[in-house]
Design a protein around this motif. Structure first.
Motif, PDB file in Angstrom:
ATOM      1  N   HIS A   1       7.804   9.043  -5.948  1.00  0.00           N
ATOM      2  CA  HIS A   1       8.879   8.778  -4.983  1.00  0.00           C
ATOM      3  C   HIS A   1       8.610   7.472  -4.238  1.00  0.00           C
ATOM      4  O   HIS A   1       9.496   6.629  -4.115  1.00  0.00           O
ATOM      5  CB  HIS A   1       9.001   9.941  -3.991  1.00  0.00           C
ATOM      6  N   GLU A   2       7.392   7.296  -3.765  1.00  0.00           N
ATOM      7  CA  GLU A   2       7.061   6.080  -3.016  1.00  0.00           C
ATOM      8  C   GLU A   2       7.131   4.839  -3.906  1.00  0.00           C
ATOM      9  O   GLU A   2       7.571   3.776  -3.458  1.00  0.00           O
ATOM     10  CB  GLU A   2       5.690   6.206  -2.352  1.00  0.00           C
ATOM     11  N   LEU A   3       6.748   4.964  -5.167  1.00  0.00           N
ATOM     12  CA  LEU A   3       6.897   3.835  -6.096  1.00  0.00           C
ATOM     13  C   LEU A   3       8.372   3.466  -6.253  1.00  0.00           C
ATOM     14  O   LEU A   3       8.705   2.297  -6.485  1.00  0.00           O
ATOM     15  CB  LEU A   3       6.284   4.165  -7.460  1.00  0.00           C
ATOM     16  N   GLY A   4       9.244   4.447  -6.102  1.00  0.00           N
ATOM     17  CA  GLY A   4      10.673   4.198  -6.183  1.00  0.00           C
ATOM     18  C   GLY A   4      11.209   3.336  -5.047  1.00  0.00           C
ATOM     19  O   GLY A   4      12.324   2.835  -5.114  1.00  0.00           O
ATOM     20  N   HIS A   5      10.404   3.145  -4.004  1.00  0.00           N
ATOM     21  CA  HIS A   5      10.815   2.316  -2.867  1.00  0.00           C
ATOM     22  C   HIS A   5      10.398   0.851  -3.005  1.00  0.00           C
ATOM     23  O   HIS A   5      10.784   0.027  -2.187  1.00  0.00           O
ATOM     24  CB  HIS A   5      10.213   2.856  -1.564  1.00  0.00           C
ATOM     25  N   ILE A   6       9.632   0.506  -4.014  1.00  0.00           N
ATOM     26  CA  ILE A   6       9.082  -0.849  -4.130  1.00  0.00           C
ATOM     27  C   ILE A   6      10.161  -1.920  -4.107  1.00  0.00           C
ATOM     28  O   ILE A   6       9.998  -2.950  -3.460  1.00  0.00           O
ATOM     29  CB  ILE A   6       8.197  -0.973  -5.395  1.00  0.00           C
ATOM     30  N   GLU A   7      11.264  -1.708  -4.774  1.00  0.00           N
ATOM     31  CA  GLU A   7      12.314  -2.722  -4.864  1.00  0.00           C
ATOM     32  C   GLU A   7      13.268  -2.722  -3.666  1.00  0.00           C
ATOM     33  O   GLU A   7      14.156  -3.553  -3.580  1.00  0.00           O
ATOM     34  CB  GLU A   7      13.115  -2.539  -6.152  1.00  0.00           C
ATOM     35  N   HIS A   8      13.089  -1.794  -2.754  1.00  0.00           N
ATOM     36  CA  HIS A   8      14.001  -1.700  -1.605  1.00  0.00           C
ATOM     37  C   HIS A   8      13.667  -2.721  -0.531  1.00  0.00           C
ATOM     38  O   HIS A   8      12.506  -3.042  -0.293  1.00  0.00           O
ATOM     39  CB  HIS A   8      13.941  -0.291  -1.000  1.00  0.00           C
ATOM     40  N   ASN A   9      14.709  -3.211   0.107  1.00  0.00           N
ATOM     41  CA  ASN A   9      14.554  -4.163   1.199  1.00  0.00           C
ATOM     42  C   ASN A   9      14.278  -3.389   2.492  1.00  0.00           C
ATOM     43  O   ASN A   9      15.166  -2.683   2.988  1.00  0.00           O
ATOM     44  CB  ASN A   9      15.826  -4.996   1.342  1.00  0.00           C
TER      45      ASN A   9
ATOM     46  N   VAL B   1       0.848  -1.193   0.000  1.00  0.00           N
ATOM     47  CA  VAL B   1       0.000   0.000   0.000  1.00  0.00           C
ATOM     48  C   VAL B   1       0.882   1.240   0.000  1.00  0.00           C
ATOM     49  O   VAL B   1       1.860   1.317   0.743  1.00  0.00           O
ATOM     50  CB  VAL B   1      -0.921   0.024   1.246  1.00  0.00           C
ATOM     51  N   ILE B   2       0.518   2.175  -0.852  1.00  0.00           N
ATOM     52  CA  ILE B   2       1.144   3.491  -0.832  1.00  0.00           C
ATOM     53  C   ILE B   2       0.118   4.445  -0.247  1.00  0.00           C
ATOM     54  O   ILE B   2      -1.007   4.541  -0.733  1.00  0.00           O
ATOM     55  CB  ILE B   2       1.571   3.951  -2.236  1.00  0.00           C
ATOM     56  N   GLY B   3       0.506   5.127   0.804  1.00  0.00           N
ATOM     57  CA  GLY B   3      -0.341   6.129   1.425  1.00  0.00           C
ATOM     58  C   GLY B   3       0.140   7.512   1.029  1.00  0.00           C
ATOM     59  O   GLY B   3       1.333   7.805   1.102  1.00  0.00           O
ATOM     60  N   ILE B   4      -0.797   8.351   0.597  1.00  0.00           N
ATOM     61  CA  ILE B   4      -0.475   9.709   0.160  1.00  0.00           C
ATOM     62  C   ILE B   4      -1.427  10.673   0.871  1.00  0.00           C
ATOM     63  O   ILE B   4      -2.631  10.410   0.978  1.00  0.00           O
ATOM     64  CB  ILE B   4      -0.655   9.873  -1.373  1.00  0.00           C
ATOM     65  N   ASP B   5      -0.893  11.795   1.313  1.00  0.00           N
ATOM     66  CA  ASP B   5      -1.699  12.831   1.953  1.00  0.00           C
ATOM     67  C   ASP B   5      -2.753  13.347   0.977  1.00  0.00           C
ATOM     68  O   ASP B   5      -2.425  13.847  -0.093  1.00  0.00           O
ATOM     69  CB  ASP B   5      -0.791  13.971   2.410  1.00  0.00           C
ATOM     70  N   LYS B   6      -3.998  13.238   1.350  1.00  0.00           N
ATOM     71  CA  LYS B   6      -5.091  13.663   0.473  1.00  0.00           C
ATOM     72  C   LYS B   6      -5.162  15.176   0.315  1.00  0.00           C
ATOM     73  O   LYS B   6      -5.862  15.687  -0.562  1.00  0.00           O
ATOM     74  CB  LYS B   6      -6.427  13.123   1.000  1.00  0.00           C
ATOM     75  N   ASN B   7      -4.436  15.920   1.147  1.00  0.00           N
ATOM     76  CA  ASN B   7      -4.476  17.382   1.101  1.00  0.00           C
ATOM     77  C   ASN B   7      -3.449  17.993   0.156  1.00  0.00           C
ATOM     78  O   ASN B   7      -3.392  19.210   0.019  1.00  0.00           O
ATOM     79  CB  ASN B   7      -4.254  17.941   2.517  1.00  0.00           C
ATOM     80  N   LEU B   8      -2.652  17.162  -0.507  1.00  0.00           N
ATOM     81  CA  LEU B   8      -1.622  17.670  -1.411  1.00  0.00           C
ATOM     82  C   LEU B   8      -2.231  18.178  -2.712  1.00  0.00           C
ATOM     83  O   LEU B   8      -3.225  17.638  -3.202  1.00  0.00           O
ATOM     84  CB  LEU B   8      -0.610  16.571  -1.735  1.00  0.00           C
ATOM     85  N   ASP B   9      -1.588  19.183  -3.291  1.00  0.00           N
ATOM     86  CA  ASP B   9      -2.001  19.631  -4.620  1.00  0.00           C
ATOM     87  C   ASP B   9      -1.622  18.536  -5.618  1.00  0.00           C
ATOM     88  O   ASP B   9      -0.781  17.685  -5.314  1.00  0.00           O
ATOM     89  CB  ASP B   9      -1.319  20.958  -4.978  1.00  0.00           C
TER      90      ASP B   9
ATOM     91  N   ARG C   1      15.469   9.681  -7.614  1.00  0.00           N
ATOM     92  CA  ARG C   1      15.857   9.501  -9.016  1.00  0.00           C
ATOM     93  C   ARG C   1      14.707   8.882  -9.819  1.00  0.00           C
ATOM     94  O   ARG C   1      14.429   9.289 -10.945  1.00  0.00           O
ATOM     95  CB  ARG C   1      17.118   8.644  -9.150  1.00  0.00           C
ATOM     96  N   TYR C   2      14.031   7.905  -9.227  1.00  0.00           N
ATOM     97  CA  TYR C   2      12.884   7.281  -9.891  1.00  0.00           C
ATOM     98  C   TYR C   2      11.811   8.331 -10.164  1.00  0.00           C
ATOM     99  O   TYR C   2      11.250   8.399 -11.257  1.00  0.00           O
ATOM    100  CB  TYR C   2      12.333   6.154  -9.010  1.00  0.00           C
ATOM    101  N   MET C   3      11.527   9.166  -9.169  1.00  0.00           N
ATOM    102  CA  MET C   3      10.540  10.232  -9.323  1.00  0.00           C
ATOM    103  C   MET C   3      10.957  11.181 -10.442  1.00  0.00           C
ATOM    104  O   MET C   3      10.160  11.494 -11.334  1.00  0.00           O
ATOM    105  CB  MET C   3      10.391  11.004  -8.016  1.00  0.00           C
ATOM    106  N   ILE C   4      12.202  11.630 -10.405  1.00  0.00           N
ATOM    107  CA  ILE C   4      12.693  12.579 -11.397  1.00  0.00           C
ATOM    108  C   ILE C   4      12.632  11.978 -12.797  1.00  0.00           C
ATOM    109  O   ILE C   4      12.171  12.630 -13.742  1.00  0.00           O
ATOM    110  CB  ILE C   4      14.124  13.040 -11.038  1.00  0.00           C
ATOM    111  N   ARG C   5      13.050  10.739 -12.948  1.00  0.00           N
ATOM    112  CA  ARG C   5      13.024  10.104 -14.266  1.00  0.00           C
ATOM    113  C   ARG C   5      11.596  10.046 -14.815  1.00  0.00           C
ATOM    114  O   ARG C   5      11.348  10.361 -15.984  1.00  0.00           O
ATOM    115  CB  ARG C   5      13.624   8.707 -14.214  1.00  0.00           C
ATOM    116  N   ASN C   6      10.649   9.676 -13.969  1.00  0.00           N
ATOM    117  CA  ASN C   6       9.264   9.575 -14.424  1.00  0.00           C
ATOM    118  C   ASN C   6       8.656  10.936 -14.725  1.00  0.00           C
ATOM    119  O   ASN C   6       7.918  11.085 -15.705  1.00  0.00           O
ATOM    120  CB  ASN C   6       8.431   8.796 -13.409  1.00  0.00           C
TER     121      ASN C   6
END
Length: 127
Positions: free
Chosen positions: A53-61, A35-43, A78-83
């Motif tokens: 950014h959080e998707l970039g953590h999927i492969e991390h141990n 599960v990725i949790g994101i603040d609902k108040n963000l623009d 870096r994953y965020m920036i690339r996307n």
């Protein structure tokens, strides 16, 4: 552009929006529940950055995060920036029109590390 929900589905994770007013960050990734949790108040732009950014953590141990935290955060950025770059470059007729300083300003990217990643990823994407 793919929606946030579609992006999560492609990665096999569930998106959960929550009120992070009393939370220490704008988002998180839970490896156990996928599960990725994101603040609902963000623009919308900050929400997208946080999600990528959080998707970039999927492969991390998660068990070695205490030893590799700085490395993992840099990899997720870096994953965020690339996307974000891929999404931005797809809107340009000519990728040579890309201005990395405008990109940094638009996405509130302020560090030298961000700047270097943008330049490297731009070069990788436009070879």
């Amino acid at each position: 552009m793919v929606t946030d929900e579609e992006l999560c589905k492609q990665h096999g994770v569930e998106l959960c929006l929550f009120d992070a007013s009393n939370w220490h960050s704008q988002g998180f990734y839970n490896h156990t529940t996928k599960v990725i949790g994101i603040d609902k108040n963000l623009d919308p732009l900050t929400r997208r950055k946080t999600l990528l950014h959080e998707l970039g953590h999927i492969e991390h141990n998660p068990y070695s995060y205490q030893f590799n935290g700085v490395k993992y955060e840099a990899q997720a950025n870096r994953y965020m920036i690339r996307n974000l770059l891929e999404e931005t470059l797809a809107t340009l007729e000519d990728t040579r029109e890309f201005n990395y300083l405008d990109f940094m300003k638009c996405h509130s990217l302020t560090t030298v590390a961000d700047e270097m990643m943008i330049i490297e990823e731009y070069r990788n994407l436009t070879k």
